[in-house]
Scaffold this active site. Structure first.
Site, short mmCIF file in Angstrom:
data_model
loop_
_atom_site.label_atom_id
_atom_site.label_comp_id
_atom_site.label_asym_id
_atom_site.label_seq_id
_atom_site.Cartn_x
_atom_site.Cartn_y
_atom_site.Cartn_z
CB SER A 137 -46.50 8.99 -4.01
OG SER A 137 -45.99 7.97 -4.73
CE LYS A 163 -44.39 5.82 -3.26
NZ LYS A 163 -45.55 4.08 -3.05
CG LEU A 164 -38.33 11.81 -3.25
CD1 LEU A 164 -37.06 12.17 -3.50
CD2 LEU A 164 -39.10 12.93 -3.65
CE LYS A 165 -44.33 5.64 -7.32
NZ LYS A 165 -44.72 4.93 -7.11
CG ASP A 190 -42.29 2.62 -5.43
OD1 ASP A 190 -41.86 2.06 -5.65
OD2 ASP A 190 -43.67 2.64 -5.61
CG ASN A 192 -43.33 2.00 -9.32
OD1 ASN A 192 -42.64 3.12 -9.01
ND2 ASN A 192 -44.26 1.16 -8.84
CD GLU A 215 -43.30 1.32 -2.27
OE1 GLU A 215 -42.78 2.47 -2.13
OE2 GLU A 215 -43.89 0.95 -3.10
CG ASP A 240 -45.76 -2.31 -4.08
OD1 ASP A 240 -46.63 -2.82 -5.02
OD2 ASP A 240 -46.23 -1.12 -5.12
CE LYS A 264 -49.63 0.49 -4.49
NZ LYS A 264 -48.53 0.28 -5.58
N GLY A 292 -51.36 2.26 -2.05
CA GLY A 292 -52.29 2.99 -2.76
C GLY A 292 -52.34 2.78 -4.47
C1 NPQ Z 1 -46.93 2.26 -6.14
N1 NPQ Z 1 -48.75 3.92 -6.09
O1 NPQ Z 1 -46.86 2.12 -4.73
C2 NPQ Z 1 -48.34 2.59 -6.23
C3 NPQ Z 1 -48.28 2.92 -8.18
C4 NPQ Z 1 -49.01 4.07 -9.29
C5 NPQ Z 1 -49.45 6.06 -5.17
O2 NPQ Z 1 -47.01 5.41 -5.35
C6 NPQ Z 1 -52.43 6.07 -12.00
C7 NPQ Z 1 -53.28 4.70 -10.82
C8 NPQ Z 1 -51.47 5.74 -11.42
C9 NPQ Z 1 -52.57 3.88 -10.30
C10 NPQ Z 1 -49.71 5.74 -10.61
C11 NPQ Z 1 -48.19 5.38 -5.43
C12 NPQ Z 1 -50.40 5.19 -11.17
C13 NPQ Z 1 -50.95 4.57 -10.03
C14 NPQ Z 1 -48.62 4.54 -10.14
C15 NPQ Z 1 -50.07 3.54 -8.99
O3 NPQ Z 1 -45.89 1.76 -6.89
MG MG Z 2 -45.20 0.70 -4.95
#
Ligand code: NPQ
Ligand code: MG
Length: 370
Positions: A137, A163-165, A190, A192, A215, A240, A264, A292
């Site tokens: 990620s 995976k790009l945020k 992703d 969020n 996502e 998610d 998750k 994760g």
């Molecule tokens: C997701 N995780 O899939 C998350 C969200 C996420 C690996 O992209 C600190 C602790 C910062 C947990 C940022 C990944 C975080 C975190 C993003 C979880 O949406």
């Molecule tokens: Mg996510």
């Protein structure tokens, strides 16, 4: 099994680089560990998936600690000698929500139980692979150059999907640049929850880039919106934050809200519910992958076991330890030919290294049990 002692250990680990998402930037990973000692002589360890602030979901670390102490532990303590991992969820069910607090408690109990039985998480959950393909990620960056350099390094290391945020203002252009620069790689995004249905036409412009999935584009409680969006874009929609149970998964699949599920364990109350989500998804032909929360080795180890189940057919966010930490709390997980090995030892199969734990410990507090 009987719990003899429990303690909460707050830790702060520096991240190798800041991790930015649509809901904020993290420089450290703050969490707490739950450490149980049982009458079998075996210990149980688990890591809370929550963050300091309720920005990913409504849960947060201080709230998780409080609900554990005042509401969850007393219900488990009431089981006395009859405690077993499969009894945790029913015992805690009267307490609404608080999946991450329930997750850390059930996982520590399951770890202790499996160590006493000399059985691994993978064996208990139904793993069919001894290693799993690793994705990574990649956070939102300050510049396109910085993003391309980061993606290039991960590809060189062997990660099999990126995976790009994304968020409004950081979506089409970074995706286009990564696709054009690195060609036919496994690529997904992703959000969020950063978009609304009014962004559907904009998100449809991602269709050109052959993404594996998008996502959680919309708010977690907007299942109808995701179903509507899925009809307006070609990129498969993955959920998610929306999925906190096998029942949610069944509902989302029936409504057409998702074509893929990110499972998750922390978000859904633990590994046993994660397996039930996997079972629902598999029965419906919906692929799963393991997400994760930037877990240390303590939380990463059981995630790898889950990711080895037959319905986990897409690479997860199950990266190597050095993606996040210069020094992990366990022997580090490493990338081998784009894969990470599933631990085979009893319980999670990893040991917490005491000196490394001491170095990042903020506090240790006994948790009254009974
Ligand atoms: C997701 N995780 O899939 C998350 C969200 C996420 C690996 O992209 C600190 C602790 C910062 C947990 C940022 C990944 C975080 C975190 C993003 C979880 O949406
Ligand atoms: Mg996510």
């Amino acid at each position: 099994m009987r719990i003899e002692q429990a303690e909460i250990i707050w830790v702060r680990l520096p991240l190798v680089a800041p991790f930015r998402t649509s809901f904020g930037t993290s420089h450290d990973r703050d969490t707490f560990l739950l450490h149980l000692t049982t009458d079998s002589g075996e210990e149980g360890w688990a890591e809370c998936g929550a963050e300091p602030d309720p920005l990913y979901s409504s849960e947060f670390l201080a709230g998780a600690e409080l609900v554990l102490r005042d509401h969850l532990v007393p219900r488990l303590a009431a089981l006395g000698d009859d405690l077993a991992a499969h009894l945790v969820q029913p015992a805690l069910a009267p307490v609404k929500g608080h999946w991450m607090a329930k997750h850390v408690l059930e996982t520590a109990v399951l770890d202790a139980e499996l160590r006493a039985q000399r059985v691994s998480f993978g064996h208990r959950l139904g793993a069919v692979r001894d290693r799993v393909p690793a994705g990574v990620s990649v956070g939102i960056m300050d510049s396109h150059d910085e993003l391309l350099a980061a993606v290039g390094r991960y590809l060189d290391q062997g990660y099999v999907r990126i995976k790009l945020k994304i968020e409004p203002g950081w979506d089409l252009e970074p995706v286009r640049l990564v696709r054009e620069t690195y060609g036919d790689i496994g690529l997904q995004v992703d959000a969020n929850t950063a978009y609304t249905l009014a962004d559907a036409a904009h998100l449809a412009r991602l269709d050109d880039f052959d993404l594996l999935l998008i996502e959680q584009p919309l708010p977690e409680d907007d299942l109808r919106g995701h179903a509507e969006l899925a009809g307006r874009i070609r990129t498969p929609v993955c959920l998610d934050e929306s999925i906190t149970s096998a029942r949610d998964a069944a509902t989302a699949i029936a409504l057409g809200s998702c074509a893929v599920i990110n499972v998750k364990p922390a978000r859904v109350g633990g590994y046993l519910e994660s397996v039930r989500i996997h079972d629902v998804a598999l029965a419906n032909g919906v692929p799963c992958w393991c997400g994760g929360m930037l877990e240390t080795g303590i939380g990463r180890a059981p995630n790898l076991a889950l990711a080895a189940l037959p319905g986990f057919t897409l690479p997860g966010d199950t990266s190597a330890s050095d993606r996040y930490y210069a020094t992990d709390l366990t022997a580090p997980f490493v990338l081998e030919d784009g894969h990470v090995r599933v631990p085979t030892g009893p319980g999670t199969g990893v040991e917490v290294l005491p000196d490394l734990l001491d170095a990042v410990t903020l506090s240790r507090t006994p948790l009254p049990w009974g």
